[in-house]
Design a protein around this motif. Structure first.
Motif, PDB file in Angstrom:
ATOM      1  N   THR A   1       4.779   9.652  20.937  1.00  0.00           N
ATOM      2  CA  THR A   1       5.881   9.171  21.233  1.00  0.00           C
ATOM      3  C   THR A   1       5.948   8.249  19.815  1.00  0.00           C
ATOM      4  N   ALA A   2       4.763   7.795  19.417  1.00  0.00           N
ATOM      5  CA  ALA A   2       5.206   7.532  18.063  1.00  0.00           C
ATOM      6  C   ALA A   2       5.884   8.286  16.897  1.00  0.00           C
ATOM      7  N   LYS A   3       5.578   9.478  17.050  1.00  0.00           N
ATOM      8  CA  LYS A   3       6.684   9.970  16.187  1.00  0.00           C
ATOM      9  C   LYS A   3       8.206  10.326  16.146  1.00  0.00           C
ATOM     10  N   LEU A   4       8.515   9.986  17.435  1.00  0.00           N
ATOM     11  CA  LEU A   4       9.733   9.840  17.731  1.00  0.00           C
ATOM     12  C   LEU A   4      10.630   8.266  17.378  1.00  0.00           C
ATOM     13  N   VAL A   5       9.248   7.583  18.282  1.00  0.00           N
ATOM     14  CA  VAL A   5      10.729   6.066  17.967  1.00  0.00           C
ATOM     15  C   VAL A   5       9.969   5.006  16.560  1.00  0.00           C
ATOM     16  N   ASP A   6       8.504   5.778  16.323  1.00  0.00           N
ATOM     17  CA  ASP A   6       7.940   4.126  15.333  1.00  0.00           C
ATOM     18  C   ASP A   6       8.533   5.625  12.978  1.00  0.00           C
ATOM     19  N   VAL A   7       9.717   5.709  13.052  1.00  0.00           N
ATOM     20  CA  VAL A   7       9.818   6.096  12.489  1.00  0.00           C
ATOM     21  C   VAL A   7       9.565   5.508  10.989  1.00  0.00           C
ATOM     22  N   ARG A   8       9.203   6.047   9.908  1.00  0.00           N
ATOM     23  CA  ARG A   8       8.510   6.022   8.461  1.00  0.00           C
ATOM     24  C   ARG A   8       6.858   4.974   8.476  1.00  0.00           C
ATOM     25  N   THR A   9       6.243   5.079   9.914  1.00  0.00           N
ATOM     26  CA  THR A   9       5.292   4.361   9.739  1.00  0.00           C
ATOM     27  C   THR A   9       3.683   5.582   9.463  1.00  0.00           C
ATOM     28  N   SER A  10       2.848   4.117   9.126  1.00  0.00           N
ATOM     29  CA  SER A  10       1.917   4.619   9.383  1.00  0.00           C
ATOM     30  C   SER A  10       1.615   6.037  10.483  1.00  0.00           C
ATOM     31  N   PRO A  11       0.647   7.547  10.251  1.00  0.00           N
ATOM     32  CA  PRO A  11       0.245   8.049  12.055  1.00  0.00           C
ATOM     33  C   PRO A  11      -0.501   7.288  12.445  1.00  0.00           C
ATOM     34  N   MET A  12      -0.883   7.235  13.573  1.00  0.00           N
ATOM     35  CA  MET A  12      -1.837   7.126  14.544  1.00  0.00           C
ATOM     36  C   MET A  12      -3.249   6.612  13.984  1.00  0.00           C
ATOM     37  N   ALA A  13      -3.348   8.711  13.266  1.00  0.00           N
ATOM     38  CA  ALA A  13      -4.451   8.025  12.828  1.00  0.00           C
ATOM     39  C   ALA A  13      -5.188   7.519  12.247  1.00  0.00           C
ATOM     40  N   GLU A  14      -4.218   7.501  10.924  1.00  0.00           N
ATOM     41  CA  GLU A  14      -4.364   6.527   9.852  1.00  0.00           C
ATOM     42  C   GLU A  14      -5.132   4.929  10.504  1.00  0.00           C
ATOM     43  N   ARG A  15      -3.737   4.917  11.415  1.00  0.00           N
ATOM     44  CA  ARG A  15      -4.188   3.276  12.269  1.00  0.00           C
ATOM     45  C   ARG A  15      -5.416   3.306  13.086  1.00  0.00           C
ATOM     46  N   LEU A  16      -6.033   3.813  13.790  1.00  0.00           N
ATOM     47  CA  LEU A  16      -7.033   4.166  14.003  1.00  0.00           C
ATOM     48  C   LEU A  16      -8.014   4.247  13.442  1.00  0.00           C
ATOM     49  N   ALA A  17      -8.529   4.736  12.163  1.00  0.00           N
ATOM     50  CA  ALA A  17      -9.120   4.670  11.009  1.00  0.00           C
ATOM     51  C   ALA A  17      -9.827   3.367  10.493  1.00  0.00           C
ATOM     52  N   LEU A  18      -8.283   2.619  10.334  1.00  0.00           N
ATOM     53  CA  LEU A  18      -8.192   1.648   9.534  1.00  0.00           C
ATOM     54  C   LEU A  18      -9.201   0.578  10.541  1.00  0.00           C
ATOM     55  N   LEU A  19      -9.093   0.471  11.804  1.00  0.00           N
ATOM     56  CA  LEU A  19      -9.519  -0.856  12.649  1.00  0.00           C
ATOM     57  C   LEU A  19     -11.110  -0.761  11.758  1.00  0.00           C
ATOM     58  N   ASP A  20     -12.027  -0.435  11.502  1.00  0.00           N
ATOM     59  CA  ASP A  20     -13.065  -0.545  11.118  1.00  0.00           C
ATOM     60  C   ASP A  20     -13.761  -1.002  10.133  1.00  0.00           C
ATOM     61  N   ASP A  21     -12.967  -0.008   9.413  1.00  0.00           N
ATOM     62  CA  ASP A  21     -12.931  -0.626   7.730  1.00  0.00           C
ATOM     63  C   ASP A  21     -12.071  -2.461   7.461  1.00  0.00           C
ATOM     64  N   LEU A  22     -11.170  -2.338   8.488  1.00  0.00           N
ATOM     65  CA  LEU A  22     -10.977  -4.003   8.807  1.00  0.00           C
ATOM     66  C   LEU A  22     -12.025  -4.986   8.650  1.00  0.00           C
ATOM     67  N   VAL A  23     -12.483  -4.758  10.017  1.00  0.00           N
ATOM     68  CA  VAL A  23     -14.101  -5.314  10.158  1.00  0.00           C
ATOM     69  C   VAL A  23     -14.816  -5.424   9.657  1.00  0.00           C
ATOM     70  N   GLU A  24     -14.873  -4.359   8.673  1.00  0.00           N
ATOM     71  CA  GLU A  24     -15.685  -4.480   7.321  1.00  0.00           C
ATOM     72  C   GLU A  24     -15.655  -5.233   6.174  1.00  0.00           C
ATOM     73  N   ALA A  25     -14.261  -5.311   6.197  1.00  0.00           N
ATOM     74  CA  ALA A  25     -13.713  -5.853   5.163  1.00  0.00           C
ATOM     75  C   ALA A  25     -13.439  -8.068   5.142  1.00  0.00           C
ATOM     76  N   GLY A  26     -13.793  -7.701   6.405  1.00  0.00           N
ATOM     77  CA  GLY A  26     -14.108  -8.992   6.861  1.00  0.00           C
ATOM     78  C   GLY A  26     -12.309  -9.886   7.233  1.00  0.00           C
ATOM     79  N   TYR A  27     -11.527  -8.451   8.236  1.00  0.00           N
ATOM     80  CA  TYR A  27     -10.756  -8.943   9.038  1.00  0.00           C
ATOM     81  C   TYR A  27     -10.956  -9.532  10.187  1.00  0.00           C
ATOM     82  N   GLU A  28     -10.382 -10.350  11.162  1.00  0.00           N
ATOM     83  CA  GLU A  28     -10.937 -10.249  13.017  1.00  0.00           C
ATOM     84  C   GLU A  28      -9.572  -8.646  12.761  1.00  0.00           C
ATOM     85  N   ALA A  29      -9.726  -8.007  13.934  1.00  0.00           N
ATOM     86  CA  ALA A  29      -8.851  -6.509  14.233  1.00  0.00           C
ATOM     87  C   ALA A  29      -8.703  -7.097  16.032  1.00  0.00           C
ATOM     88  N   HIS A  30      -7.724  -6.664  16.183  1.00  0.00           N
ATOM     89  CA  HIS A  30      -7.209  -6.686  17.148  1.00  0.00           C
ATOM     90  C   HIS A  30      -6.067  -5.271  17.824  1.00  0.00           C
TER      91      HIS A  30
END
Length: 377
Positions: free
Chosen positions: A236-265
């Protein structure tokens, strides 16, 4: 000014984006070649810093960031929608520094440090304000914006009772009208806000994003900034989320955000009712479970937001991306709704939507029971 190489134009109004188009190299999100600037914004310290980032860009003086006819309100721009977002930048001064109550995603909405976006999500409500492409406008008076937030936070004091926004701190949404991950590629405004909230004992910042900017991981937020990563099924994102980061990259970001000191939701947003939507969201929830560590799961919460669409935006989208409107504009499933500002919106019929929400929450409970649902509507 140096010549900027541009990608081929999007299809003309009324023509669909072919599903079998040959794959071209991804065009950079920003290739700024023209900067529209209010005089005071261009002369400010932040304005000069931004202009120095694109020294070859043409600078066009404008009386107001709201009054740029060639960008805003010209329906002929439909066919140049993405090109404008890529090549144009606006510098302005934020006049209204009011902190507004919210109570849903955050306790308060902070004065915007930017509005507009270089991405082009087809359902986004932000283009409705200025009209059509609405590229990024960066507000250069970040000191005044930060001071207004700090003054409001000091007056609030400490949060004495927990609520669904946060149990301990007052939450300020700093990205209501833009994507802060993209804004951080343009100026230091977002970094300044991260540093501001680090210094405010009773407050935490928050923003939603659909773009992976790993520069944010270097800023040491010390738990005082919540990043809400927006997720939807990849197809669905490929159709409607134009020019955004791929979903796999967004999912991979979550652990890195937490490790970097952010709260990730995460934001499950928007939930779009289409053929196979249950199966698609089931797969996404399984991917989320596989992508996140125990530490991330322990602090993760989500917002669930079903699609609301807009008649005027539907008409604009039909001119540049009609394929997306096949899933967004569903008169057989939707009913009219007049928004608080008088706009003509559509949403799923309320009786059916109650069922959709229950079905979605059952999916979360089954496939991601560790993910706390902050709210769903």
């Amino acid at each position: 000014m140096d010549t900027v190489t541009t990608a081929p134009s999007l299809p003309d109004s009324g023509s669909a984006i072919p599903a079998s188009s040959p794959v071209r190299p991804a065009r950079p999100l920003l290739e700024i070649s023209r900067i529209y600037a209010e005089p005071a914004a261009a002369a400010s310290e932040r304005g000069r810093q931004i202009l120095a980032r694109w020294p070859d860009a043409e600078v066009v003086e404008v009386p107001s960031h709201w009054q740029i006819p060639e960008l805003h309100g010209d329906e002929r721009n439909v066919r140049r929608w993405v090109r404008i977002k890529t090549e144009a930048l606006v510098l302005g001064t934020k006049k209204t520094l009011t902190v507004r109550p919210n109570g849903r995603s955050a306790d308060f909405i902070a004065p915007s440090h930017a509005n507009g976006c270089a991405m082009a999500c087809v359902y986004c409500y932000v283009p409705r304000r200025k009209g059509f492409s609405n590229p990024v406008t960066t507000f250069t008076n970040i000191e005044q914006i930060s001071a207004a937030i700090a003054k409001h936070s000091t007056k609030q004091g400490m949060k004495l009772e927990p609520n669904q926004c946060d149990p301990d701190l007052w939450i300020y949404d700093v990205g209501e009208n833009s994507d802060c991950s993209v804004d951080a590629m343009i100026s230091d405004n977002v970094r300044d806000l991260v540093e501001l909230f680090r210094s405010l004992p009773g407050a935490k910042g928050s923003f939603a994003t659909k773009y992976v900017n790993r520069e944010l991981l270097e800023w040491d937020p010390q738990g005082k900034m919540r990043v809400r990563v927006s997720l939807m099924p990849a197809e669905t994102a490929k159709l409607v989320d134009v020019r955004t980061s791929p979903m796999a990259e967004r999912l991979a970001l979550l652990d890195d955000l937490v490790e970097a000191g952010y709260e990730a939701h995460v934001n499950f947003s928007p939930v779009i009712i289409e053929d196979g939507w249950i199966e698609k969201w089931t797969e996404l929830l399984r991917q989320l479970d596989a992508a996140t560590s125990p530490a991330t799961k322990a602090q993760l919460a989500c917002e669930v937001i079903f699609l609301t669409h807009n008649r005027a935006l539907h008409e604009v989208n039909t001119g540049w991306h009609p394929k997306a409107e096949e899933v967004l504009w569903r008169p057989d499933l939707q009913e009219g709704k007049v928004s608080q500002n008088g706009q003509s919106n559509v949403r799923y019929r309320w009786e059916d939507k109650l069922q959709y929400v229950r079905q979605f929450l059952d999916l979360v409970e089954h496939y991601a029971p560790w993910c706390r649902v902050r709210y769903a509507f």
